[in-house]
Design an enzyme around this catalytic site. Structure first.
Site, PDB file in Angstrom:
ATOM      1  N   SER A 141       0.886  -1.004   0.032  1.00  0.00           N
ATOM      2  CA  SER A 141       0.436  -0.112  -0.460  1.00  0.00           C
ATOM      3  C   SER A 141       1.027   1.462   0.051  1.00  0.00           C
ATOM      4  CB  SER A 141      -1.200   0.189   1.285  1.00  0.00           C
ATOM      5  OG  SER A 141      -1.484   0.570   0.863  1.00  0.00           O
ATOM      6  N   HIS A 142       0.354   2.006   1.467  1.00  0.00           N
ATOM      7  CA  HIS A 142       1.472   3.194   0.875  1.00  0.00           C
ATOM      8  C   HIS A 142       2.783   3.227   1.806  1.00  0.00           C
ATOM      9  CE1 HIS A 142      -0.700   2.380   4.521  1.00  0.00           C
ATOM     10  NE2 HIS A 142       0.182   3.175   5.302  1.00  0.00           N
ATOM     11  N   ASP A 192      -1.870   6.913  -3.724  1.00  0.00           N
ATOM     12  CA  ASP A 192      -1.417   5.909  -3.151  1.00  0.00           C
ATOM     13  C   ASP A 192      -0.096   5.173  -3.655  1.00  0.00           C
ATOM     14  OD1 ASP A 192      -2.953   4.163  -2.911  1.00  0.00           O
ATOM     15  OD2 ASP A 192      -2.151   3.826  -0.977  1.00  0.00           O
ATOM     16  N   ASP A 213      -0.834   1.337  -4.549  1.00  0.00           N
ATOM     17  CA  ASP A 213      -1.512   0.665  -4.829  1.00  0.00           C
ATOM     18  C   ASP A 213      -3.739   1.547  -5.110  1.00  0.00           C
ATOM     19  OD1 ASP A 213      -2.611   0.861  -2.041  1.00  0.00           O
ATOM     20  OD2 ASP A 213      -3.905  -1.323  -2.331  1.00  0.00           O
ATOM     21  N   ASP A 251      -5.986   3.005  -3.596  1.00  0.00           N
ATOM     22  CA  ASP A 251      -6.692   2.710  -2.888  1.00  0.00           C
ATOM     23  C   ASP A 251      -6.936   4.531  -2.548  1.00  0.00           C
ATOM     24  OD1 ASP A 251      -5.165   1.983  -1.164  1.00  0.00           O
ATOM     25  OD2 ASP A 251      -6.596   0.421  -0.695  1.00  0.00           O
ATOM     26  N   ARG A 252      -5.983   4.896  -1.859  1.00  0.00           N
ATOM     27  CA  ARG A 252      -6.199   5.954  -1.387  1.00  0.00           C
ATOM     28  C   ARG A 252      -5.828   7.019  -1.800  1.00  0.00           C
ATOM     29  NH1 ARG A 252      -3.009   5.878   4.271  1.00  0.00           N
ATOM     30  NH2 ARG A 252      -3.145   3.182   4.562  1.00  0.00           N
ATOM     31  N   LYS A 272     -11.534   0.390  -1.329  1.00  0.00           N
ATOM     32  CA  LYS A 272     -10.920   2.096  -1.886  1.00  0.00           C
ATOM     33  C   LYS A 272     -10.537   2.403  -2.898  1.00  0.00           C
ATOM     34  CE  LYS A 272      -7.354   2.515   2.039  1.00  0.00           C
ATOM     35  NZ  LYS A 272      -7.031   1.383   3.244  1.00  0.00           N
TER      36      LYS A 272
HETATM   37  C1  G16 Z   1      -4.683   1.770   8.384  1.00  0.00           C
HETATM   38  C2  G16 Z   1      -5.316   3.050   8.702  1.00  0.00           C
HETATM   39  C3  G16 Z   1      -6.760   1.916   8.315  1.00  0.00           C
HETATM   40  C4  G16 Z   1      -6.338   1.487   6.976  1.00  0.00           C
HETATM   41  C5  G16 Z   1      -5.804   0.059   6.835  1.00  0.00           C
HETATM   42  C6  G16 Z   1      -5.356   0.014   5.063  1.00  0.00           C
HETATM   43  O1  G16 Z   1      -4.424   0.795   9.078  1.00  0.00           O
HETATM   44  O2  G16 Z   1      -5.551   3.662   9.597  1.00  0.00           O
HETATM   45  O3  G16 Z   1      -7.526   3.154   8.252  1.00  0.00           O
HETATM   46  O4  G16 Z   1      -7.822   0.542   5.962  1.00  0.00           O
HETATM   47  O5  G16 Z   1      -4.408   1.344   6.671  1.00  0.00           O
HETATM   48  O6  G16 Z   1      -5.284   0.852   4.686  1.00  0.00           O
HETATM   49  P1  G16 Z   1      -4.268   0.518   2.557  1.00  0.00           P
HETATM   50  O7  G16 Z   1      -4.856  -0.680   2.825  1.00  0.00           O
HETATM   51  O8  G16 Z   1      -4.246   1.372   2.235  1.00  0.00           O
HETATM   52  O9  G16 Z   1      -3.319  -0.045   2.989  1.00  0.00           O
HETATM   53  P2  G16 Z   1      -3.918   0.499  10.336  1.00  0.00           P
HETATM   54  O10 G16 Z   1      -4.203  -0.190  11.109  1.00  0.00           O
HETATM   55  O11 G16 Z   1      -2.178   0.937  10.102  1.00  0.00           O
HETATM   56  O12 G16 Z   1      -4.597   2.066  11.117  1.00  0.00           O
END
Ligand code: G16
Length: 543
Positions: A113-114, A277, A279, A281-282, A376
């Site tokens: 992801s990010h 981001d 991938d 989704d953000r 998302k």
């Molecule tokens: C973080 C964010 C969450 C999100 C998750 C996954 O999780 O706080 O809201 O759902 O990342 O995001 P992505 O799919 O963009 O990786 P955490 O548990 O680190 O707070």
């Protein structure tokens, strides 16, 4: 020839309940490590025989070799077909769409992801189920159990697939379809949004800058914003996906996407700014001189979604993760639709979306989406904003000001304390939990506590219960603090402190959020003893 490999490397640290596996890239590069997770996934879903999957990733280092491994394992496990994005690329929302559109049995998405990419950075794999969404806890828990007991995996000895050429290939008896990653996603967007109206907006001189952060949305944003909608060439920057994302964190927040924030706060700002981001989704949305918090963005999109063709008949309901501000609840109340508060993580929206109980969902962590996929979707959020602006012919500031006048403003900020030693973070949380029931009625730094509890979620669709989802502290004067530990970090623990203060209609809505939130921040620091437990006086990231 299929090889049965024995003595696999156990996957240490995959937490039950997490959507997938995120680790340092070198951990994934250990012999049999990725293979263990993939075989565990196939086993957990009752085997891969005769099934069809989607596979793709955000292009980070290891993406392509990992795809080759997955394809050979899917073939050895008897899968009938795998659909792969050309060059191994698929944004997470595009993968979700392909899973649904082709009625496959699910998909494997390769991304952290990010988080940054590269041999010394992060990698990840997650499984999405046939509805296109992240696997629910029942499935991820059985994958975890499988990883603990697995003693062999199957892989076909075969040449690599040519990921660069679209069309049908075969690996053993398994069909491999290499597809353009953008085409089907773009077609879906055309059904939801008024492309002619947005095109007319650009023709009228409206300007945009979209920062793809060297990640997977580059090709999507270029094709849709520039080629289809007519934004001038150069509107999409950092558009070529790189294995290390150019050395940055592909995280669209004010810290890591500083370049676009600086532009949007400058005299040369275009009308609209956005970033996505790793991938895809953000999203981050900005107007000239203004940053839209993800919580506000969800509320504005909910209030205006009917202006886009895909949502013309209104929305069924809105869901937000618990730490997301209450702004979208206020919109739902006015629209007379249901609002839902779910634990952090997109997977908790899946049942509500599948049951038709909500149309829009969002998280404070730059995630917004709708029932068009089960993830998302960063570019979707940008397109919905553009469709709304094209209809209203107002600036982002104009739309937000109007919104706050109607609903009031939920000042909001998230403070992250990163790479805290896990013991210290766990101690902080357990100490806080132990005194929760005594907090109501007490006063800290001049703020009285109305209630304090640990959030637990009863899924209204399947009746499952998810406990220990973060601590909520409500103060008098419409202030709130939420605390939880991140479930996605790859180093130590990340403490997230979410701060919120409501300013009703008629109040001054243009104060500095950090100033407005100072009181609730001070009270919260004392209650939880951040400095005592972590030695930190300031967060690493404030969004
Ligand atoms: C973080 C964010 C969450 C999100 C998750 C996954 O999780 O706080 O809201 O759902 O990342 O995001 P992505 O799919 O963009 O990786 P955490 O548990 O680190 O707070």
């Amino acid at each position: 020839m299929t090889i049965e490999v024995v003595n696999t490397t156990p996957i240490e640290g995959q937490k039950p309940g997490t959507s997938g596996l995120r680790k340092k890239t070198r951990v994934f590069m250990q012999p049999t490590y990725l293979e263990n997770f993939v075989q565990a996934t196939f086993n957990a879903i009752g085997g891969a025989k005769g099934k069809c999957f989607v596979v793709g990733g955000d292009g980070r280092f290891l993406n392509r070799p990992a795809i080759q491994t997955i394809l050979k394992m899917a073939a050895a496990n008897g899968a009938a077909k795998v659909i792969v994005g050309q060059n191994g690329l698929l944004s997470t929302p595009a993968a979700s769409h392909l899973i649904r559109q082709n009625q496959t049995d699910g998909g494997l998405i390769l991304s952290a992801s990010h988080n940054p990419g590269g041999i010394d950075q992060d990698f990840g794999v997650k499984f999405n189920t046939a509805n296109g969404g992240p696997a629910p806890e029942g499935v991820t828990d059985s994958i975890y159990l499988q990883t603990q007991s697995l003693d062999h995996y199957s892989i076909l000895q075969a040449p690599d697939v040519d990921l660069g050429t679209t069309g049908t290939q075969a690996i053993g008896t398994m069909q491999v379809d290499i597809v353009d990653p953008v085409t089907d996603y773009q077609a879906l967007m055309e059904t939801l949004f008024d492309f002619d109206k947005i095109r007319a907006l650009f023709i009228s001189g409206f300007t945009i800058r979209f920062d793809a952060m060297h990640a997977v949305t580059g090709p999507y944003a270029t094709a849709i914003l520039q080629d289809a909608l007519g934004a001038p060439s150069g509107s999409v920057v950092n558009a070529i996906p790189l294995e290390d994302f150019g050395g940055g964190h592909p995280d669209p927040n004010p810290v890591w996407a500083k370049e676009i924030i600086d532009l949007m706060m400058s005299d040369t700002a275009p009308d609209f700014g956005a970033a996505s981001d790793g991938d895809g989704d953000r999203n981050m949305v900005l107007g000239r001189g203004i940053y839209v918090t993800p919580s506000d963005s969800l509320a504005v999109l909910a209030a205006n979604a009917h202006l886009a063709p895909g949502y013309r008949d209104g929305i069924a309901g809105v869901a937000r993760s618990m730490p997301t501000s209450l702004a979208s609840d206020r919109v739902a109340a006015k629209l007379g639709i249901n609002s839902y508060e779910t634990p952090t993580g997109w997977k908790f929206f899946g049942n509500l979306l599948d049951a038709g109980m909500v149309t829009l969902c969002g998280e404070e962590s730059a995630g917004t989406g709708s029932n068009h996929v089960r993830e998302k979707d960063g570019l979707w959020a940008v397109l919905l904003w553009l469709n709304i602006l094209a209809e209203r012919r107002e600036s982002v500031t104009g739309v937000l000001t109007d919104h706050w006048q109607i609903y009031g403003r939920d000042y909001y900020s998230r403070h992250d304390y990163e790479a805290v030693p896990s013991d210290a973070a766990n101690q902080l949380m357990s100490e806080l939990r132990s005194k929760l029931s005594d907090l109501a009625g007490q006063s800290f730094a001049g703020l009285n506590i109305v209630s304090a509890d640990e959030f637990s979620y009863l899924d209204p669709v399947d009746g499952s219960v998810s406990e220990n989802q973060g601590v909520r502290i409500n103060f008098t004067g419409d202030a709130r603090a939420v605390l939880r530990l991140s479930g996605t970090g790859t180093e130590g623990a990340t403490l997230r402190v979410y701060l919120e203060q409501f300013a009703p209609c008629g109040a001054n809505h243009f104060k500095d959020p950090q100033d407005v939130l100072e009181k609730v921040r001070n009270a919260t620091s004392i209650i939880i003893g951040i400095e005592r437990h972590t030695g930190r006086t300031n967060p690493d990231v404030m969004t």
